[in-house]
Design an enzyme around this catalytic site. Structure first.
Site, PDB file in Angstrom:
ATOM      1  N   LYS A  24      -7.345  -5.499 -12.371  1.00 50.22           N
ATOM      2  CA  LYS A  24      -7.849  -6.378 -11.412  1.00 50.22           C
ATOM      3  C   LYS A  24      -9.435  -6.714 -11.194  1.00 50.22           C
ATOM      4  O   LYS A  24     -10.213  -6.312 -11.623  1.00 50.22           O
ATOM      5  CB  LYS A  24      -7.638  -5.505  -9.913  1.00 50.22           C
ATOM      6  CG  LYS A  24      -6.420  -5.551  -9.363  1.00 50.22           C
ATOM      7  CD  LYS A  24      -6.159  -4.839  -8.202  1.00 50.22           C
ATOM      8  CE  LYS A  24      -4.880  -4.913  -7.453  1.00 50.22           C
ATOM      9  NZ  LYS A  24      -4.832  -4.157  -6.167  1.00 50.22           N
ATOM     10  N   GLU A  58       6.859   3.046   3.613  1.00 49.74           N
ATOM     11  CA  GLU A  58       6.920   3.082   5.111  1.00 49.74           C
ATOM     12  C   GLU A  58       8.027   4.009   5.614  1.00 49.74           C
ATOM     13  O   GLU A  58       7.731   4.721   6.673  1.00 49.74           O
ATOM     14  CB  GLU A  58       6.953   1.536   5.698  1.00 49.74           C
ATOM     15  CG  GLU A  58       5.812   0.734   5.531  1.00 49.74           C
ATOM     16  CD  GLU A  58       5.970  -0.013   4.012  1.00 49.74           C
ATOM     17  OE1 GLU A  58       4.981  -0.662   3.581  1.00 49.74           O
ATOM     18  OE2 GLU A  58       6.858   0.346   3.225  1.00 49.74           O
ATOM     19  N   ARG A  86      10.215  -2.204   8.245  1.00 54.80           N
ATOM     20  CA  ARG A  86      10.574  -1.654   6.906  1.00 54.80           C
ATOM     21  C   ARG A  86      10.847   0.053   7.308  1.00 54.80           C
ATOM     22  O   ARG A  86      11.747   0.487   6.494  1.00 54.80           O
ATOM     23  CB  ARG A  86       9.582  -1.629   5.800  1.00 54.80           C
ATOM     24  CG  ARG A  86       9.158  -2.839   5.676  1.00 54.80           C
ATOM     25  CD  ARG A  86       7.831  -2.982   4.614  1.00 54.80           C
ATOM     26  NE  ARG A  86       7.981  -2.402   3.354  1.00 54.80           N
ATOM     27  CZ  ARG A  86       8.469  -2.953   2.095  1.00 54.80           C
ATOM     28  NH1 ARG A  86       8.650  -4.365   2.303  1.00 54.80           N
ATOM     29  NH2 ARG A  86       8.508  -2.434   0.948  1.00 54.80           N
TER      30      ARG A  86
END
Length: 621
Positions: free
Chosen positions: A284, A370, A398
């Site tokens: 990243k 979730e 979700r």
């Protein structure tokens, strides 16, 4: 605003994948370098997601170079990393408009480009969608290939493994690229892995593997030996056992920043049948030192000067609601050792950094899961612990079944701290918190609170924490009104509203943080203002009083009108056979696009002028 392409001579020739594929392969490395610099220039001028895209530059170039996109389907999971993809797919000159009103969508969006094959924004959906496309491609019989790119973070969600399990079972042609940006590999190991990966995906190895298995299928001892030998060869690269057990052929890891190595591996894999996993290691923030050192800080950035060592600090404007929650959490945990706080991979966004450091034994980051976060909280609550789930409104969607089946059905005292409720701004339709009131309001046992300022938020969190039933406190992205915050915590009686202004004929019933706009509108309209505080249970006594003294009631909320707080008021008026008129003001029955919060409020009539205009129009009809 467009950037001068004179500084990007190779990228200038690659405005579309068709143009990219015309470049000689020896120019791809320079193309990737220019793409990375172009991305840096664009995002520094426009703001937006940053570190993830820097890490996928070479992979993006290689994918569009090898695959015949958009005929071949390329799906990006979440889409934070898709900025290089947008640059290479005809949107290069519009990149500085990304995340702005009427600008480019922040994530892949099919209405914007044929190259965006699936709308995304939430994590871990790519493999499921790609598998569906792979089944369709097989039935179509045109030789279409399907590729899904998923990050190691998104791979933590159960949905990804459900899709892998199904994909391995039905054995369709599908390539899943696992973009692993947490592991680092040395140059030598990367080169070795790339070399072995190309060997393992080459026609020679696969002809031996496929032909040998057929030839030796009736000779069990030799068949077993051949299978074990293949596993041993792959084991020297990296253990991919879990993917193999799910039915996928695993290759890698390879260096995701070696564009030519990735191209070579993809070319070989393009001709392999069946479900495949390619493990690609990237970094990243690659190519921008500050983002490499702190990819979390540089995940999404404001406009900034790349030559400076720090991102610009926003002008102080009071604490955010996320910080209000984080401070309350620490204060509450200091009093309550049974408090257990849970986040599905949103520690920074939900304001939980300090809490995680000061109360590590009471802090749980369950990764991008979730559903698990809610049922985990239910298990804690069932055993007498005080569970708090910190979650964005858009992500609570979700876990809806778990909210109903595992929490509300058992009437368990779980507190949901719902961040980013209402209009969120630049992240657009996938992230707007428009639906939490409607989908929560219909669930038995739920208490729903809508604080109008920071202090109300703190006291409602305390109220919900002390309740012996499920409770939700919803609050928006950004800062509050700047009110004084009472360090003491007091419970608010259920269904107790606040009368803030007396007027005539019109009563404005406020639900949430639009209160400043409501008060401004009330001055123009000479209207009464009631801060309702609770969506469920409603302060029906306050509604009765408003009906006695006013002709028109106006509900105002930063959420969907359909099924929202105003609908609750309307249902009560109907049940009581009240004849007062009701105007419901909120978000319309459509997905709200990207733009600043203030722009979206103005567009949908949720600012003071819009409220006045809607009331006057309604009254004149």
């Amino acid at each position: 605003m467009t950037l001068d392409l004179a500084h990007y001579p190779i990228l200038a020739k690659a405005g579309t994948p068709e143009e990219l594929r015309k470049l000689p392969q020896e120019q791809l490395e320079q193309c990737a370098d220019e793409l990375r610099q172009y991305l840096l220039s664009c995002v520094s001028k426009s703001s937006g997601h940053f570190a993830s895209g820097l890490g996928t530059v070479e992979l993006t170039v290689a994918l569009h170079y090898v695959y015949d996109t958009p005929f071949d389907r390329l799906l990006w999971d979440v889409g934070h990393q898709a900025y290089p993809h947008k640059i290479l797919t005809g949107r290069r000159e519009r990149m500085t408009s990304i995340r702005q009103k009427n600008g480019l969508h922040p994530f892949p969006w099919p209405a914007e480009s044929d190259y965006d094959t699936f709308a995304v924004g939430h994590s871990s959906t790519s493999i499921s969608a790609a598998l569906g496309m792979a089944v369709a491609a097989e039935k179509e019989k045109k030789g279409r290939k399907v590729v899904a790119v998923i990050g190691d973070g998104a791979m933590t969600a159960g949905m990804a493994f459900e899709a892998l399990n199904h994909g391995g079972d039905i054995d369709k042609d599908l390539l899943v690229i696992l973009n692993d940006n947490e592991m680092s590999i040395s140059e030598n190991v990367g080169a070795l892995n790339s070399h072995l990966a190309r060997l393992l995906t080459g026609s020679f190895f696969n002809s031996i593997r496929d032909g040998g298995k057929k030839l030796l299928s009736n000779v069990p001892p030799i068949k077993e030996f051949a299978s074990r030998a293949e596993e041993h060869i792959k084991g020297m690269v990296v253990p991919g056992t879990i993917f193999e057990e799910l039915g996928f052929n695993y290759i890698g890891p390879i260096d995701g920043h070696d564009v030519n190595g990735v191209v070579g591996t993809l070319r070989n894999m393009r001709n392999i049948s069946g479900p495949q996993i390619l493990h690609v290691v990237t970094k990243k923030g690659k190519g921008f030192e500050l983002a490499e050192k702190d990819p979390i800080k540089f995940h999404a950035v404001p406009k900034f000067n790349p030559k400076e060592l720090e991102l610009p600090k926003s002008a102080p404007s009071g604490p955010t609601y996320s910080k209000i929650f984080g401070d309350w959490l620490c204060d509450m945990a200091a009093q309550d050792p049974k408090l257990m706080a849970i986040t599905p991979a949103m520690r920074e966004g939900s304001g939980m950094v300090r809490f995680s450091q000061e109360f590590p034994e009471q802090y749980f980051d369950v990764a991008i899961a979730e559903q698990h976060s809610v049922t985990f909280a239910a298990g804690l609550a069932k055993e007498g612990l005080n569970a708090v789930v910190a979650i964005y409104s858009t992500f609570l969607q979700r876990a809806y079944d778990q909210l109903i089946h595992d929490v509300a059905l058992q009437n368990l005292p779980v507190l949901f701290a719902i961040d980013r409720a209402g209009v969120v701004g630049a992240d657009g339709p996938t992230h707007q918190g428009a639906f939490d009131i409607p989908f929560l309001r219909c669930i038995p046992n739920m208490v729903i609170m809508t604080p109008s300022d920071e202090n109300e938020c703190r006291q409602m969190l305390f109220t919900g924490h002390k309740l012996n039933q499920p409770a939700a406190v919803r609050y928006p992205r950004g800062t509050g009104m700047g009110v004084d915050i009472d360090s003491n915590m007091k419970t608010i009686p259920l269904a107790q509203s606040r009368s803030l202004r007396s007027g005539q004929k019109i009563a404005l019933l406020n639900f949430g943080t639009l209160l400043p706009q409501v008060l401004n509108a009330a001055e123009t309209l000479n209207a009464t203002v009631v801060d309702m505080r609770f969506v469920k249970p409603l302060d029906t006594q306050a509604i009765d009083t408003a009906c006695q003294n006013h002709d028109l009631l106006v509900s105002i909320e930063d959420g969907a009108i359909a099924g929202g707080a105003g609908s609750a008021v309307g249902e009560y008026l109907l049940a009581q056979q009240k004849t007062n008129k009701l105007l419901q003001i909120g978000l319309p029955d459509e997905f709200i696009m990207q733009g600043t919060q203030q722009e979206m409020y103005a567009e949908h009539g949720l600012d003071a002028d819009g409220i006045v205009s809607k009331v006057n129009d309604f009254s004149s009809n």
